[in-house]
Scaffold this motif. Structure first.
Motif, mmCIF file in Angstrom:
data_model
loop_
_atom_site.group_PDB
_atom_site.id
_atom_site.type_symbol
_atom_site.label_atom_id
_atom_site.label_comp_id
_atom_site.label_asym_id
_atom_site.label_seq_id
_atom_site.Cartn_x
_atom_site.Cartn_y
_atom_site.Cartn_z
ATOM 1 N N THR A 44 0.496 -1.489 -0.121
ATOM 2 C CA THR A 44 -0.071 0.256 -0.551
ATOM 3 C C THR A 44 0.774 1.729 -0.198
ATOM 4 N N GLY A 45 2.185 0.898 0.569
ATOM 5 C CA GLY A 45 2.911 2.069 0.652
ATOM 6 C C GLY A 45 3.401 2.175 -0.903
ATOM 7 N N SER A 48 0.791 4.041 -2.581
ATOM 8 C CA SER A 48 0.472 5.930 -2.390
ATOM 9 C C SER A 48 1.411 6.185 -3.245
ATOM 10 N N TYR A 84 -7.674 5.885 -3.184
ATOM 11 C CA TYR A 84 -6.606 6.426 -2.656
ATOM 12 C C TYR A 84 -7.087 6.856 -1.655
ATOM 13 N N THR A 87 -7.395 2.776 0.393
ATOM 14 C CA THR A 87 -5.600 1.979 0.268
ATOM 15 C C THR A 87 -4.649 3.070 1.362
ATOM 16 N N GLN A 88 -4.209 3.888 0.978
ATOM 17 C CA GLN A 88 -4.075 5.010 2.232
ATOM 18 C C GLN A 88 -4.538 4.950 3.461
ATOM 19 N N HIS A 91 -3.267 1.835 4.851
ATOM 20 C CA HIS A 91 -1.412 1.757 5.025
ATOM 21 C C HIS A 91 -1.681 2.209 6.517
ATOM 22 N N VAL A 92 -2.339 3.899 6.982
ATOM 23 C CA VAL A 92 -1.795 4.250 8.273
ATOM 24 C C VAL A 92 -2.378 3.083 9.283
ATOM 25 N N VAL A 314 -1.786 11.475 2.524
ATOM 26 C CA VAL A 314 -0.886 11.151 2.839
ATOM 27 C C VAL A 314 -1.023 10.721 4.646
ATOM 28 N N GLY A 316 -3.730 9.703 5.902
ATOM 29 C CA GLY A 316 -4.471 8.629 5.601
ATOM 30 C C GLY A 316 -6.094 8.776 6.513
ATOM 31 N N PRO A 399 -4.230 11.544 -4.397
ATOM 32 C CA PRO A 399 -4.310 12.082 -3.028
ATOM 33 C C PRO A 399 -4.611 13.443 -2.757
#
Length: 420
Positions: A44-45, A48, A84, A87-88, A91-92, A314, A316, A399
């Motif tokens: 996921t990073g 991003s 996004y 996915t972000q 990730h976070v 970004v 999250g 983003p």
């Protein structure tokens, strides 16, 4: 005298480490959780980073020396529009949730860092090197990531390249460690907790205060608590109230059409209200047809379109879907001299004077999407200064930093050709 000396041990002695919780089974359970979780974090990073379209233009590329590390990059899609945000958010939220697991894992293997002799064989040397890189890399990635989420920019440089290159170094060590240790981890799990023996088991264990399964329960409970106080940032409605640890994840900021989250205010970006006043501000369009200028009233007289889209950042967090209204980017491309169907890339420039992404590049696919707007209104009212008045970009699945606020100029053309 000898009995007194026996009690004085150093960390290099197995007798120093007395917790009865440590053992191969406990460590292996945590390791397998991290194996799955860190793999998801890494993927996921990378997604991003791809979402910024760094291959489109140098203005989007925060890691210009990436070389082969950019092999996976692709044109980021605009569908689904919440891509996004998902996915972000994963990730976070997953990164924060894994912190207790990571700390427990490091605690469980800390005796290895002091074990003597430091190298017993080539395989052991590789394992030790990978372990040092692994511990240093994972601490660097989690610390910088957590600070970035909390908007604490205290890094000795830009977060983007630090986190990107750090992730590759860490994941290389992580992959090597998995190759070396995965077979042993599987064997340890098959043995079960009741027959735990071998390395990491205390030679002189202290009296137990909690079982290994109980310790795992504590770690799992801490992770569940962090999940519950973080995950709400990416959802709509009451769940935002469960995210006090997440910036912009608490209750909606204010009320009314502009009552949704922002990252940067107009004042913090150096926006002068005199520049954005209706009598002073003009949008400049550049393209094959030359340079065209529009006042805000003139833009409002053009065909207006509506799109319900969130803003996802970004860090999250994301807003709920907001209803934006303005002029489609592809219509502005036609006004700049591109014929119908000849949709180009666009370079967006802002009035802001401080901070990253004062300029941002959008791909032709993003310009082409009918939901990509130069927004003039949100939720039925004019944009406020902090939300980008007099005009801002809104693009699906992009983003938040690519949804440029306080837009001053749009330059349409093939940005890849311009780079060459």
């Amino acid at each position: 005298m000898s009995r007194k000396c026996d009690t004085v041990v150093s960390p290099t002695s197995p007798a120093f480490w007395r917790s009865p919780v440590r053992g191969p089974w406990f460590t292996s359970v945590l390791g397998l959780v991290l194996l799955f979780g860190i793999t998801v974090l890494f993927v996921t990073g990378l997604l991003s980073y791809a979402a910024y379209n760094p291959g489109l233009s140098p203005v989007n590329d925060k890691t210009p020396d990436k070389g082969l590390l950019g092999f996976y990059l692709f044109g980021w899609p605009t569908r689904p529009y919440w891509l996004y945000r998902l996915t972000q958010g994963v990730h976070v939220t997953l990164g924060i949730t894994l912190i207790p697991v990571l700390l427990a894992k490091l605690w469980s293997v800390v005796p290895k860092l002091f074990a003597l002799p430091p190298v017993r064989s080539l395989a052991h040397a590789l394992e030790r090197i990978s372990l040092l890189m692994l511990v240093g890399g994972v601490l660097f990635e989690f610390v910088t990531g957590a600070l970035n989420v909390q908007l604490e920019y205290v890094f000795p440089g830009s977060f983007y390249p630090l986190h990107f290159y750090g992730a590759w170094v860490f994941f290389a060590a992580f992959a090597l460690h998995v190759v070396l240790r995965a077979p042993a981890a599987v064997r340890n799990l098959r043995r079960g907790a009741l027959r735990d023996n071998g390395e990491l088991v205390a030679t002189r264990p202290a009296a137990p205060t909690v079982s290994r399964r109980g310790a795992l329960g504590v770690v799992g409970g801490a992770s569940a608590l962090l999940f519950g106080t973080t995950a709400g940032r990416g959802f709509d409605g009451p769940l935002r109230r469960t995210a006090p640890l997440a910036p912009h994840g608490w209750a909606e900021p204010g009320s009314g059409p502009a009552g949704f989250q922002i990252n940067k205010t107009a004042a913090s970006r150096g926006i002068d209200p005199r520049e954005t006043a209706e009598e002073a501000w003009r949008l400049v369009l550049d393209g094959p047809g030359g340079t065209v200028r529009f006042s805000r009233p003139e833009l409002l007289r053009l065909p207006q379109h509506t799109a319900a889209l969130p803003i996802a950042c970004v860090e999250g967090w994301s807003t709920s879907d907001q209803t934006w209204r303005g002029v489609r980017l592809r219509d502005l491309a036609e006004l700049a001299g591109f014929g119908a169907g000849a949709v180009p890339d666009v370079l967006v420039e802002s009035l802001q004077r401080r901070g990253a992404f004062r300029r941002a590049a959008l791909s032709a696919a993003q310009v082409r999407d009918p939901r990509s707007l130069l927004a003039l209104e949100v939720n039925g009212a004019a944009l406020t200064p902090d939300h980008g008045y007099p005009a801002r970009i809104i693009v699906p699945a992009a983003p938040g930093v690519l949804n440029t606020k306080w837009v001053a100029r749009l330059t349409f053309g093939d940005l890849r050709e311009a780079v060459r």
